[in-house]
Enzyme design. Structure first.
Site, mmCIF file in Angstrom:
data_model
loop_
_atom_site.group_PDB
_atom_site.id
_atom_site.type_symbol
_atom_site.label_atom_id
_atom_site.label_comp_id
_atom_site.label_asym_id
_atom_site.label_seq_id
_atom_site.Cartn_x
_atom_site.Cartn_y
_atom_site.Cartn_z
ATOM 1 N N GLY A 325 0.833 -1.203 0.000
ATOM 2 C CA GLY A 325 0.000 0.000 0.000
ATOM 3 C C GLY A 325 0.862 1.245 0.000
ATOM 4 O O GLY A 325 0.574 2.221 -0.683
ATOM 5 N N ALA A 326 1.941 1.197 0.793
ATOM 6 C CA ALA A 326 2.873 2.325 0.872
ATOM 7 C C ALA A 326 4.125 1.851 1.599
ATOM 8 O O ALA A 326 4.146 0.777 2.198
ATOM 9 C CB ALA A 326 2.238 3.504 1.607
ATOM 10 N N MET A 327 5.174 2.673 1.557
ATOM 11 C CA MET A 327 6.430 2.364 2.237
ATOM 12 C C MET A 327 6.975 3.626 2.883
ATOM 13 O O MET A 327 7.082 4.669 2.244
ATOM 14 C CB MET A 327 7.454 1.793 1.238
ATOM 15 N N GLU A 328 7.369 3.487 4.164
ATOM 16 C CA GLU A 328 7.681 4.632 5.024
ATOM 17 C C GLU A 328 9.096 5.159 4.886
ATOM 18 O O GLU A 328 9.675 5.658 5.866
ATOM 19 C CB GLU A 328 7.443 4.242 6.481
ATOM 20 N N HIS A 361 -0.661 6.080 8.974
ATOM 21 C CA HIS A 361 0.167 4.904 9.270
ATOM 22 C C HIS A 361 1.622 5.176 8.889
ATOM 23 O O HIS A 361 2.537 4.990 9.708
ATOM 24 C CB HIS A 361 -0.365 3.695 8.499
ATOM 25 N N GLU A 362 1.837 5.611 7.656
ATOM 26 C CA GLU A 362 3.206 5.808 7.181
ATOM 27 C C GLU A 362 3.905 6.929 7.933
ATOM 28 O O GLU A 362 5.097 6.828 8.246
ATOM 29 C CB GLU A 362 3.211 6.084 5.677
ATOM 30 N N HIS A 365 5.423 6.075 11.212
ATOM 31 C CA HIS A 365 6.703 5.368 11.098
ATOM 32 C C HIS A 365 7.892 6.325 11.129
ATOM 33 O O HIS A 365 9.026 5.886 11.396
ATOM 34 C CB HIS A 365 6.758 4.591 9.786
ATOM 35 N N GLU A 384 5.150 -2.206 12.797
ATOM 36 C CA GLU A 384 3.860 -2.268 12.130
ATOM 37 C C GLU A 384 2.684 -2.324 13.105
ATOM 38 O O GLU A 384 1.615 -1.776 12.823
ATOM 39 C CB GLU A 384 3.825 -3.464 11.179
ATOM 40 N N ARG A 864 4.881 -12.196 -1.334
ATOM 41 C CA ARG A 864 3.578 -11.941 -0.712
ATOM 42 C C ARG A 864 2.474 -11.806 -1.754
ATOM 43 O O ARG A 864 1.331 -12.163 -1.490
ATOM 44 C CB ARG A 864 3.645 -10.680 0.148
#
Length: 915
Positions: A325-328, A361-362, A365, A384, A864
């Site tokens: 979905g996304a990466m921090e 969420h991101e 992080h 997470e 995944r």
């Protein structure tokens, strides 16, 4: 001086390294080798600690990477790099070992600079372990040193890992950009590095790219220089050399880079941090909502943690192709387009909530994960799980009208309990020997159970002490690595509560308990409370009874206890409050466990709380989802479950309707597969529950309507699509709206985003020709169709009745003219398998027949994604015979890295087949 490259395929190759070259390198001048040597296929013995983790050998620690990378993604997938690594040699060693994958080194460039310059006498690569070892003739001197190398590599295309390319279409045709995705172990695809979370270092990145392109990274640019270079056929091309500011000390998986043609919008926080939304051309305005969320969230987090955001800017980039979905990435967060961009005037509420929660969420992080990082991957939940809780907390602060904690119980906590009720689940802190194993634990246990455990601690400590403990944790461990015990210790210090032993029962052992509540025969006015391991299938094996948790009772509706009641033993007697008409344990659904009441207490709770409205929506949801789980397990008759469902007639809470939708959909699927007549389930639906709700919400939104009313309409229409898809009034309404929308797809009044998937399904189910199907497939291919609308189409196409159309839908997952992007490969499969039992059977047969093509397309991509495809293709048919067939198939055709995931699919099928 000799350089030896040992390979698996023949005798060692030898090349001489000259003294003049070492002198040149010592002066930090670039050396070019005419014929780079590929070291693919070489091997070296693994070294690692005694605890079973396969870590890089100690004794040499990276302090700083100075990398210059040259790439031109619009012309070529090749890239070259020159790397200087500042090292600290702490122990006597003859070797330097680092991670690298699919990189071709210039052997004459490899050199170590301590008091003097030396070249390795042997270079060995273990392809399987993704390690390169440089062996030197003499022991390396202790202290500070530099390591130099030049190398080349290839950007990936569809694998969406490492440094890879992504294609998109604009008015001028197809374009290509380059971007990175490194978590967990793919930084080594772009640069040789110590690719472990505890090996934090500073990264100083420079890129050389065509002047027409833009590059962004974790930090802002410090300097830019433009120059001309003569390429093939003596054609001069202008290039830009961009040097970025040094990053903070951070783990390698957080390094990020994107190169392409970008549009942007920007804003500043109250503390002056610049936040930008970056997109492919002409898409930036669709980032307005996400930008507003980011500005508010970043300011809130600085206040909440008591620690300022440490970087000068924050970029959020929408990528056309992105596996997660996304990466921090610190300072450059990368998202799927659909999880960052939307048209604020037409976006559905579910998508709007999704964007807000992904952004929060991101951004959480930036502190939990980036500033303070887990020591090793078995502590992934610290990143997470906390972000899972924090995203919900922040959204609740920013959008209190959404009642997001109710949704959390329906979605996040429910997902955790569903997976953790399987014997094939795993602890929150799961032992990880090799970093590649972490792919299987990016799941609902690390995220949702981890978040639910954090929520439980928040409920026990109260908001003030909880927040004080987090601030202490951030201040104490900034720029370092930690484990769970460090977090517990900070909360213990501020609260005085003993948490270490209690929390280990929740994070270090698999599963969760069910609290059994019965009247006490021994003492009047008391209840007998007993805990036992909850398993979805109700099975029992020797040793199960020995599992114990420290269970916070959290009784309600009484006020907070001065000292929380904790059940630490298998059973206890508990004194009910005087005069209490009813009591509910786990009040507020603050802890991840289930509660099973005896029949008298359940009826009292229904009459005194659910029916009268005295029980909050979140607790009504908890009762309903627990009852569904007990019905699956066989401990609660279906009739009792339906009696509870009937009590929700007239329910106003949107999220209670979300829970009802989950329960009724599960029942509908189980009855349909068993070829029942639906009468048992229709008792609940036919009692006016669905029809009354549909009449109440209607199809047309009213001016000024609240977001949750729109969301409730979408849920109710979705249920109607499943239960009565051929209802004349429903079909008439759906066809009218669909035809109006086809004439003008931008006409929101005709077909709001919230209703698109449901309306598409009704039209396809009742279509007399394939015209609607063809129209939707054609729209999905148009470049100006929003990604959210494409996903609605992909999810709906499987509803078409004809088998040939369903096969065409499934084949969209394989690519081709009407194929979906790799990141969306699961949507058409899920659309077919979830349509009805025939669709589920067809999807599984298709997977067996097309397995080679599926795995070929996913080769090199995150494993995944393949796990999700397997779940969609195999997991929708709740029959024990099907479970046996799936198990037998994967025993014959195992998928390395997905053993646990496949076992979970099989066990979940067997559990649902027992309804």
């Amino acid at each position: 001086m000799m350089l030896t490259v040992r390979t698996r395929h023949g005798r060692p190759k030898r090349r001489r390294v000259g003294a003049l070259l070492l002198l040149a390198l010592a002066a930090r001048r670039t050396a070019f080798a005419p014929a780079p040597v590929s070291m693919e296929g070489a091997e070296v013995e693994l070294e690692g600690p005694a605890d079973g983790r396969e870590l890089l050998p100690g004794g040499v620690e990276p302090l700083r990477y100075e990398l210059e990378l040259a790439l031109d993604p619009e012309r070529s997938s090749a890239f070259t790099g020159e790397l200087w690594v500042s090292l600290n040699v702490t122990n006597e060693t003859f070797n330097i070992t680092f991670n690298a994958r699919s990189l071709r080194f210039d052997p004459q460039s490899l050199a170590f600079f301590g008091p003097s310059a030396v070249a390795p006498v042997e270079v060995t690569e273990n392809v399987e372990a993704e390690r390169v070892t440089l062996r030197f003739e003499e022991a390396l001197p202790l202290g500070h040193a530099w390591l130099h190398m030049t190398y080349s590599g290839e950007m990936g295309k569809e694998d969406m890992a490492g440094l890879y390319t992504s294609r998109y279409q604009d008015r001028e045709g197809w374009k290509t950009l380059a971007l990175t995705q490194f978590e967990a172990v793919d930084a080594r695809r772009m640069l040789p590095c110590w690719d472990e979370p505890s090996k934090k270092a500073v990264f100083a990145l420079t890129v050389v790219i065509p002047a027409a392109l833009t590059a962004v990274s974790n930090m802002p640019a410090a300097a830019e220089m433009t120059f001309f270079k003569t390429r093939r056929w003596k054609k001069r091309q202008q290039f830009t050399k961009i040097t970025f500011l040094d990053t903070p000390r951070m783990s390698s998986y957080l390094l990020a880079l994107a190169v392409g043609r970008f549009d942007s919008i920007q804003a500043q926080t109250s503390n002056g941090t610049l936040i930008r939304i970056l997109t492919v051309p002409e898409q930036a305005e669709f980032g307005r909502f996400a930008l507003d969320v980011a500005v508010r969230a970043l300011a809130y987090y600085e206040e909440y943690f008591g620690v300022a955001y440490p970087l000068p800017k924050l970029d959020m980039l929408a990528a056309p192709d992105f596996a997660a979905g996304a990466m921090e990435n610190w300072g450059l967060v990368i998202y799927r387009e659909v999880d960052l961009l939307c048209n604020v005037s037409t976006v559905g509420i579910a998508r709007k909530v999704r964007i807000a929660t992904v952004v929060t969420h991101e951004l959480s992080h930036m502190w939990f994960g980036n500033l303070v990082t887990m020591e090793w991957w078995e502590q992934l939940w610290l990143n997470e799980g906390f972000a899972n809780w924090m995203q919900t907390h922040a959204v609740d602060v920013l959008f209190p009208e959404w009642h997001i904690w109710e949704q959390y119980v329906v979605e996040e906590q429910s997902r955790a309990l569903r997976l953790d009720a399987l014997r094939s689940s795993h602890p929150v802190e799961v032992p990880i020997s090799h970093a590649k194993e972490v792919d299987e634990v990016f799941d609902a246990i690390s995220y949702c159970k981890g978040g639910s455990v954090v929520r439980m601690v928040n409920g026990l400590l109260g908001e003030d002490l909880f927040r004080q403990g987090l601030a202490l944790y951030m201040q104490r461990f900034a720029y370092t690595n930690t484990g769970s015990t460090d977090l517990w210790a900070c909360w213990e210090q501020v609260s005085g509560l003993k948490l270490q032993k209690m929390m280990s029962t929740w994070t270090r052992q698999q599963g969760f308990p069910v609290l059994l509540v019965n009247a006490s025969d021994a003492r009047a006015g008391h209840l007998s409370l007993r805990q036992q391991w909850f398993l979805a299938d109700g099975s029992e094996q020797p040793g199960d009874e020995t599992k114990l948790w420290h269970v916070p009772l959290l009784p309600g509706p009484a006020s907070r206890e001065a000292s929380p009641s904790i059940l630490e033993t298998q059973e206890m007697l508990w004194q009910a409050p005087n005069g209490a008409a009813w009591v509910k344990f786990n009040f507020g659904q603050l802890a991840p466990y289930r509660v099973l009441y005896d029949s008298p207490r359940l009826r009292t709770l229904l009459a005194g709380a659910v029916g009268s409205g005295q029980l909050s929506a979140v607790d009504r949801i908890g009762l309903l989802l627990d009852a569904m789980a007990f019905a699956k397990q066989g401990q609660l008759p279906i009739a009792e479950l339906l009696r509870l469902v009937a009590a929700f007639k007239g329910e106003q809470s949107t999220h209670a309707w979300q829970a009802l939708s989950e329960v009724l959909t599960t029942l509908h699927r189980a009855v349909a597969v068993a070829q029942g007549d639906f009468r048992a389930v229709d008792v609940a639906v036919g009692n006016g529950l669905l029809q009354g709700a549909l009449h109440e919400v209607g199809f047309r939104a009213k001016d000024g309507e609240e977001d949750l009313v729109r969301h409730k309409r979408a849920l109710v229409v979705g249920l109607a699509t499943r239960y009565m898809p051929t209802d004349k009034e429903l079909v008439k309404e759906a066809r009218q709206r669909f035809e109006s929308w086809l004439k003008d797809p931008l006409q929101q009044d005709a077909l709001p985003d919230d209703l698109k998937t449901s309306i598409f399904k009704v039209v396809l189910i009742n279509a007399e020709t394939d015209a609607p199907y063809r129209a939707l497939r054609r729209l999905a291919k148009l470049s100006d169709t929003p990604q959210a609308v494409r996903l609605s189409i992909y999810s709906a196409l499987g509803a078409a009745r004809r088998k040939d159309l369903r096969r065409k839908t499934l084949d969209m997952a394989l690519g081709g003219r009407y194929g979906v992007r790799l990141q969306d490969i699961m949507y058409p499969v899920q659309g077919v398998s979830s349509a009805d039992p025939s669709g589920a059977r067809l999807a599984w047969r298709w997977f067996i027949q097309r397995r080679g093509a599926i795995t070929a397309r996913l080769q090199g991509a995150n494993v995944r994604l393949l796990g999700v495809v397997i779940q969609c293709a195999a997991g929708a048919l709740p029959e024990k015979a099907h479970a046996n067939a799936v198990q037998a198939f994967f025993e014959q055709h195992p998928v390395p890295g997905l053993e646990r995931s496949v076992a979970q699919v099989v066990e979940a099928i067997r559990t649902e087949a027992g309804i």
